[in-house]
Design a protein around this motif. Structure first.
Motif, PDB file in Angstrom:
ATOM      1  N   ILE A  50       9.618  -1.094   1.485  1.00 22.24           N
ATOM      2  CA  ILE A  50       8.890   0.030   1.223  1.00 22.24           C
ATOM      3  C   ILE A  50       7.508  -0.141   1.426  1.00 22.24           C
ATOM      4  O   ILE A  50       6.981  -1.395   0.877  1.00 22.24           O
ATOM      5  CB  ILE A  50       9.367   0.657  -0.399  1.00 22.24           C
ATOM      6  N   THR A  51       6.757   0.952   1.646  1.00 17.25           N
ATOM      7  CA  THR A  51       5.232   0.865   1.877  1.00 17.25           C
ATOM      8  C   THR A  51       4.642   1.188   0.339  1.00 17.25           C
ATOM      9  O   THR A  51       5.361   1.837  -0.536  1.00 17.25           O
ATOM     10  CB  THR A  51       4.613   1.729   2.900  1.00 17.25           C
ATOM     11  N   GLY A  54       5.371   4.712  -0.386  1.00 17.46           N
ATOM     12  CA  GLY A  54       6.862   5.116  -0.553  1.00 17.46           C
ATOM     13  C   GLY A  54       7.554   5.082   0.657  1.00 17.46           C
ATOM     14  O   GLY A  54       8.633   5.751   0.387  1.00 17.46           O
ATOM     15  N   THR A  55       7.305   5.058   1.817  1.00 14.66           N
ATOM     16  CA  THR A  55       7.905   4.957   3.119  1.00 14.66           C
ATOM     17  C   THR A  55       8.871   3.967   3.103  1.00 14.66           C
ATOM     18  O   THR A  55       8.332   2.773   2.700  1.00 14.66           O
ATOM     19  CB  THR A  55       6.777   4.955   4.370  1.00 14.66           C
ATOM     20  N   THR A  56      10.315   4.271   3.344  1.00 13.00           N
ATOM     21  CA  THR A  56      11.182   3.342   3.291  1.00 13.00           C
ATOM     22  C   THR A  56      11.778   2.877   4.677  1.00 13.00           C
ATOM     23  O   THR A  56      11.671   3.815   5.725  1.00 13.00           O
ATOM     24  CB  THR A  56      12.206   3.745   2.348  1.00 13.00           C
ATOM     25  N   TYR A  58      15.554   0.814   6.086  1.00 10.76           N
ATOM     26  CA  TYR A  58      16.701   0.112   5.745  1.00 10.76           C
ATOM     27  C   TYR A  58      17.424  -0.308   6.965  1.00 10.76           C
ATOM     28  O   TYR A  58      17.412  -0.018   8.153  1.00 10.76           O
ATOM     29  CB  TYR A  58      17.722   1.347   5.083  1.00 10.76           C
ATOM     30  N   THR A  67      19.304   1.811  -2.181  1.00 10.54           N
ATOM     31  CA  THR A  67      18.061   2.549  -2.153  1.00 10.54           C
ATOM     32  C   THR A  67      17.056   1.384  -2.744  1.00 10.54           C
ATOM     33  O   THR A  67      17.042   1.038  -4.014  1.00 10.54           O
ATOM     34  CB  THR A  67      18.072   3.821  -3.461  1.00 10.54           C
ATOM     35  N   SER A  69      12.986   1.222  -4.182  1.00  4.51           N
ATOM     36  CA  SER A  69      11.884   1.969  -4.793  1.00  4.51           C
ATOM     37  C   SER A  69      11.010   0.900  -5.322  1.00  4.51           C
ATOM     38  O   SER A  69      11.104   0.038  -5.350  1.00  4.51           O
ATOM     39  CB  SER A  69      12.935   2.823  -5.743  1.00  4.51           C
ATOM     40  N   ARG A  70      10.007   1.643  -5.680  1.00  4.18           N
ATOM     41  CA  ARG A  70       8.914   0.856  -6.529  1.00  4.18           C
ATOM     42  C   ARG A  70       8.184   1.453  -7.565  1.00  4.18           C
ATOM     43  O   ARG A  70       8.059   2.809  -7.380  1.00  4.18           O
ATOM     44  CB  ARG A  70       7.869   0.279  -5.422  1.00  4.18           C
TER      45      ARG A  70
END
Length: 122
Positions: A50-51, A54-56, A58, A67, A69-70
């Protein structure tokens, strides 16, 4: 950045786990964060990343079951894993780098946590 992974454990197939990665040191928001895993006898592989915005990204084997998240305010990254399978058994590591996208190669990550063991029983 210093990283501390936690949340691993023993879970039955089909169960869930939530991993956490707490960061300290330089500003957390400046880092792309990722979870890798390494099973015995296998190479370390990207699970999810995750950047800072918020770009993810997988890996295909996990994209429907986890999922990432941060929380930049808490300097923490999470990995929620569901429908776990025995083949998900591995040591899970969190990692950080400052190139502004999620990278697949583990060699491009600057900083690593100590790893947390996830064991999925059948």
């Amino acid at each position: 950045v210093q990283l501390q992974a936690s949340g691993g454990g023993l879970v039955q197939a089909g169960g869930s786990l939530r991993l956490s990665c707490a960061a300290s040191g330089p500003p957390f928001g400046g880092y792309v964060m990722a979870w890798f895993r390494q099973a015995p006898g296998k190479q370390r592989e990207l699970v999810a990343g995750i950047t800072s915005s918020g770009t993810t990204k997988y890996t295909d084997s996990m994209k429907d079951r986890c999922t990432v998240s941060r929380d930049n305010g808490k300097n923490t990254m999470y990995l929620q894993m569901n429908s776990l399978k025995p083949e998900d058994t591995a040591v899970y590591y969190c990692a950080a780098q400052r190139i502004n996208r999620v990278l697949v190669s583990a060699t491009l990550y600057e900083d690593w946590g100590q790893g947390t063991l996830v064991t999925v029983s059948s």
